[in-house]
Design a protein around this motif. Structure first.
Motif, PDB file in Angstrom:
ATOM      1  N   THR A 290       0.818  -1.220   0.000  1.00  0.00           N
ATOM      2  CA  THR A 290       0.000   0.000   0.000  1.00  0.00           C
ATOM      3  C   THR A 290       0.847   1.263   0.000  1.00  0.00           C
ATOM      4  N   SER A 291       2.082   1.183   0.499  1.00  0.00           N
ATOM      5  CA  SER A 291       2.935   2.381   0.540  1.00  0.00           C
ATOM      6  C   SER A 291       3.291   2.840  -0.869  1.00  0.00           C
ATOM      7  N   VAL A 292       3.410   1.899  -1.819  1.00  0.00           N
ATOM      8  CA  VAL A 292       3.739   2.266  -3.203  1.00  0.00           C
ATOM      9  C   VAL A 292       2.628   3.118  -3.800  1.00  0.00           C
ATOM     10  N   PHE A 293       1.395   2.699  -3.593  1.00  0.00           N
ATOM     11  CA  PHE A 293       0.266   3.480  -4.108  1.00  0.00           C
ATOM     12  C   PHE A 293       0.204   4.852  -3.441  1.00  0.00           C
ATOM     13  N   GLN A 294       0.526   4.913  -2.166  1.00  0.00           N
ATOM     14  CA  GLN A 294       0.503   6.196  -1.467  1.00  0.00           C
ATOM     15  C   GLN A 294       1.581   7.127  -2.008  1.00  0.00           C
ATOM     16  N   SER A 295       2.787   6.591  -2.266  1.00  0.00           N
ATOM     17  CA  SER A 295       3.871   7.420  -2.811  1.00  0.00           C
ATOM     18  C   SER A 295       3.527   7.924  -4.206  1.00  0.00           C
ATOM     19  N   VAL A 296       2.975   7.046  -5.039  1.00  0.00           N
ATOM     20  CA  VAL A 296       2.580   7.461  -6.391  1.00  0.00           C
ATOM     21  C   VAL A 296       1.523   8.549  -6.334  1.00  0.00           C
ATOM     22  N   HIS A 297       0.578   8.396  -5.406  1.00  0.00           N
ATOM     23  CA  HIS A 297      -0.463   9.413  -5.272  1.00  0.00           C
ATOM     24  C   HIS A 297       0.122  10.757  -4.856  1.00  0.00           C
ATOM     25  N   GLN A 298       1.083  10.751  -3.920  1.00  0.00           N
ATOM     26  CA  GLN A 298       1.706  12.003  -3.492  1.00  0.00           C
ATOM     27  C   GLN A 298       2.492  12.648  -4.625  1.00  0.00           C
ATOM     28  N   LEU A 299       3.259  11.847  -5.391  1.00  0.00           N
ATOM     29  CA  LEU A 299       4.027  12.405  -6.500  1.00  0.00           C
ATOM     30  C   LEU A 299       3.125  12.992  -7.572  1.00  0.00           C
ATOM     31  N   LEU A 300       2.040  12.296  -7.872  1.00  0.00           N
ATOM     32  CA  LEU A 300       1.094  12.839  -8.850  1.00  0.00           C
ATOM     33  C   LEU A 300       0.475  14.137  -8.359  1.00  0.00           C
ATOM     34  N   HIS A 301       0.193  14.209  -7.069  1.00  0.00           N
ATOM     35  CA  HIS A 301      -0.375  15.445  -6.512  1.00  0.00           C
ATOM     36  C   HIS A 301       0.624  16.589  -6.620  1.00  0.00           C
ATOM     37  N   ILE A 302       1.924  16.335  -6.332  1.00  0.00           N
ATOM     38  CA  ILE A 302       2.955  17.378  -6.441  1.00  0.00           C
ATOM     39  C   ILE A 302       3.114  17.813  -7.890  1.00  0.00           C
ATOM     40  N   CYS A 303       3.095  16.851  -8.816  1.00  0.00           N
ATOM     41  CA  CYS A 303       3.207  17.183 -10.240  1.00  0.00           C
ATOM     42  C   CYS A 303       2.050  18.065 -10.694  1.00  0.00           C
ATOM     43  N   ASN A 304       0.849  17.729 -10.253  1.00  0.00           N
ATOM     44  CA  ASN A 304      -0.306  18.565 -10.616  1.00  0.00           C
ATOM     45  C   ASN A 304      -0.159  19.976 -10.045  1.00  0.00           C
ATOM     46  N   THR A 305       0.382  20.081  -8.826  1.00  0.00           N
ATOM     47  CA  THR A 305       0.575  21.407  -8.228  1.00  0.00           C
ATOM     48  C   THR A 305       1.582  22.238  -9.027  1.00  0.00           C
ATOM     49  N   GLU A 306       2.698  21.615  -9.446  1.00  0.00           N
ATOM     50  CA  GLU A 306       3.711  22.343 -10.235  1.00  0.00           C
ATOM     51  C   GLU A 306       3.163  22.743 -11.596  1.00  0.00           C
ATOM     52  N   LEU A 307       2.404  21.854 -12.220  1.00  0.00           N
ATOM     53  CA  LEU A 307       1.806  22.209 -13.509  1.00  0.00           C
ATOM     54  C   LEU A 307       0.841  23.387 -13.373  1.00  0.00           C
ATOM     55  N   GLU A 308       0.103  23.396 -12.289  1.00  0.00           N
ATOM     56  CA  GLU A 308      -0.810  24.519 -12.059  1.00  0.00           C
ATOM     57  C   GLU A 308      -0.034  25.816 -11.859  1.00  0.00           C
ATOM     58  N   ALA A 309       1.113  25.757 -11.145  1.00  0.00           N
ATOM     59  CA  ALA A 309       1.939  26.960 -10.940  1.00  0.00           C
ATOM     60  C   ALA A 309       2.529  27.448 -12.259  1.00  0.00           C
ATOM     61  N   LYS A 311       1.261  27.000 -15.187  1.00  0.00           N
ATOM     62  CA  LYS A 311       0.153  27.578 -15.951  1.00  0.00           C
ATOM     63  C   LYS A 311      -0.134  29.009 -15.500  1.00  0.00           C
ATOM     64  N   GLN A 312      -0.153  29.230 -14.190  1.00  0.00           N
ATOM     65  CA  GLN A 312      -0.385  30.584 -13.683  1.00  0.00           C
ATOM     66  C   GLN A 312       0.751  31.526 -14.081  1.00  0.00           C
ATOM     67  N   LEU A 313       2.034  31.025 -14.060  1.00  0.00           N
ATOM     68  CA  LEU A 313       3.172  31.855 -14.466  1.00  0.00           C
ATOM     69  C   LEU A 313       3.074  32.250 -15.937  1.00  0.00           C
ATOM     70  N   SER A 314       2.660  31.292 -16.772  1.00  0.00           N
ATOM     71  CA  SER A 314       2.509  31.599 -18.188  1.00  0.00           C
ATOM     72  C   SER A 314       1.415  32.637 -18.411  1.00  0.00           C
ATOM     73  N   GLU A 315       0.320  32.499 -17.682  1.00  0.00           N
ATOM     74  CA  GLU A 315      -0.758  33.482 -17.820  1.00  0.00           C
ATOM     75  C   GLU A 315      -0.308  34.861 -17.346  1.00  0.00           C
ATOM     76  N   THR A 316       0.484  34.917 -16.258  1.00  0.00           N
ATOM     77  CA  THR A 316       0.966  36.206 -15.743  1.00  0.00           C
ATOM     78  C   THR A 316       1.926  36.853 -16.733  1.00  0.00           C
ATOM     79  N   SER A 317       2.813  36.028 -17.340  1.00  0.00           N
ATOM     80  CA  SER A 317       3.757  36.575 -18.323  1.00  0.00           C
ATOM     81  C   SER A 317       3.024  37.123 -19.546  1.00  0.00           C
ATOM     82  N   SER A 318       2.019  36.400 -19.995  1.00  0.00           N
ATOM     83  CA  SER A 318       1.251  36.894 -21.154  1.00  0.00           C
ATOM     84  C   SER A 318       0.540  38.194 -20.819  1.00  0.00           C
ATOM     85  N   SER A 319       0.028  38.300 -19.606  1.00  0.00           N
ATOM     86  CA  SER A 319      -0.659  39.528 -19.209  1.00  0.00           C
ATOM     87  C   SER A 319       0.300  40.704 -19.134  1.00  0.00           C
ATOM     88  N   LEU A 320       1.542  40.475 -18.593  1.00  0.00           N
ATOM     89  CA  LEU A 320       2.537  41.560 -18.523  1.00  0.00           C
ATOM     90  C   LEU A 320       2.973  41.996 -19.912  1.00  0.00           C
TER      91      LEU A 320
END
Length: 362
Positions: A290-309, A311-320
């Protein structure tokens, strides 16, 4: 020729049931084609309305008098009464007049007719059993009466009709007589011992009767309180908000019991054919990783967070970038009423700064 579709098979089954129940409206028709039977039972016609009327009056004979008062021209009143009866039987809605008129889908009409015929079949089986049981009881009662009135049993019958039983046994009566005699000699009382026995018996029976009466009264009170509690719990015995008492007829109970029996039979068949094999299987073992599934879930969550950041940086740069372009292209009013863009303004400030530095150096 038998029909292939579900509607045609059901229409033939309903038609055969009507013939077996002795419906006079289908007697002599001799319909064999499934299409003709379905057209008879599912198409709006006076004959179909008469068949439905016969079915309803067979279930509830008291409805026959009410329907007989409705004239032939008052077809709307007849449809309304049959709709109300179907609603009381919990087989249709209160405003489902298309089902009674024959305008509903054929499958819905045939299911409605079959449910009504099931009630008639249940009533006929109950009446036949009651008739056979009542005949057996009458034979048994006649045999018992003949046995009781037999010459050898008349003495026993007379003893049953006129019982004589002394509650006191012989040795107790003798003891009471001796005790009362000694008591009378001491007090000079000349009453008979039998009077004392009768009084003691009367007092004993009187106290016992009072106790029995009090116990019966307490039992009646507890029974009445229990019935009141049950009456409060049974909502169908209460009056509804409109003030009219809820309708609970034996026919409705029979339909509910019949539906429940059909559902239980269908569930038992499906369980034995489909579900039983799955229900008897052993549950799958749980994985220990079960620890493997938990680690994969955490890594996927971190990856989604970085992708969201990102995306926001790209939108801010386009706005500037858009804001800078707008500042560079928009015109501004400066001195002497001239219009200058941002590059020209920057060039003019640069020239003035260079001139200021040259003057300062000189």
């Amino acid at each position: 020729m038998a029909g292939n579709s579900k509607e045609q098979q059901l229409s033939l089954r309903v038609y055969n049931t009507l013939q077996s129940l002795g419906c006079p409206l289908v007697d002599g028709l001799y319909l064999r084609e499934a299409d003709s039977v379905q057209e008879l039972l599912c198409s709006p016609s006076l004959h179909r309305t008469d068949i439905l009327k016969w079915i309803c009056t067979s279930i509830c004979p008291s409805l026959r008098e009410k329907l007989s008062k409705i004239k032939a021209a008052q077809n709307g009143d007849l449809i309304q009464e049959l709709t109300r009866f179907g609603n009381e039987m919990m087989l249709c809605k209160a405003n489902d007049q298309d089902l009674i008129k024959g305008l509903a889908p054929p499958l819905q009409q045939l299911v409605f007719l079959e449910q009504l015929l099931v009630v008639i079949q249940a009533d006929s089986s109950i009446h036949s059993r009651q008739k056979s049981s009542s005949g057996d009881d009458s034979v048994k009662n006649d045999d018992l009466l003949g046995e009781l009135m037999f010459q050898d049993n008349l003495s026993d019958l007379d003893m049953l009709l006129n019982p004589t039983c002394n509650p006191w046994s012989a040795h107790i009566r003798e003891h009471l007589i001796r005790t009362q005699s000694a008591h009378n000699k001491m007090n000079g009382n000349h009453s008979k011992p039998s009077d004392f026995i009768n009084r003691s018996e009367h007092s004993r029976h009187g106290s016992h009767g009072e106790e029995s009466l009090s116990e019966a009264k307490a039992l009646l009170q507890s029974t009445q309180s229990t019935l009141e509690e049950l009456h409060k719990e049974c909502e169908f015995l209460q009056a509804d908000s409109s003030g009219s008492a809820a309708v609970l007829s034996p026919c409705m109970l029979k339909v509910a019991i019949s539906d429940m029996s059909q559902l239980m039979t269908a569930f038992g068949h499906i369980y034995n054919t489909d579900f039983k094999g799955y229900c008897q299987r052993t549950p799958p073992p749980l994985s220990s990783s079960t620890s493997v599934f938990q680690s994969v879930h955490q890594l996927l969550h971190i990856c989604n967070t970085e992708l969201e950041a990102l995306k926001q940086l790209s939108e801010t740069s386009s706005s500037l970038t858009q804001t800078v372009q707008q500042l560079q292209t928009d015109r501004r009013y400066w001195s002497k009423g001239e219009k200058h863009t941002l590059p020209k303004q920057l060039e003019e400030l640069k020239n003035r700064y260079v001139a200021f530095l040259s003057l300062h150096q000189s």
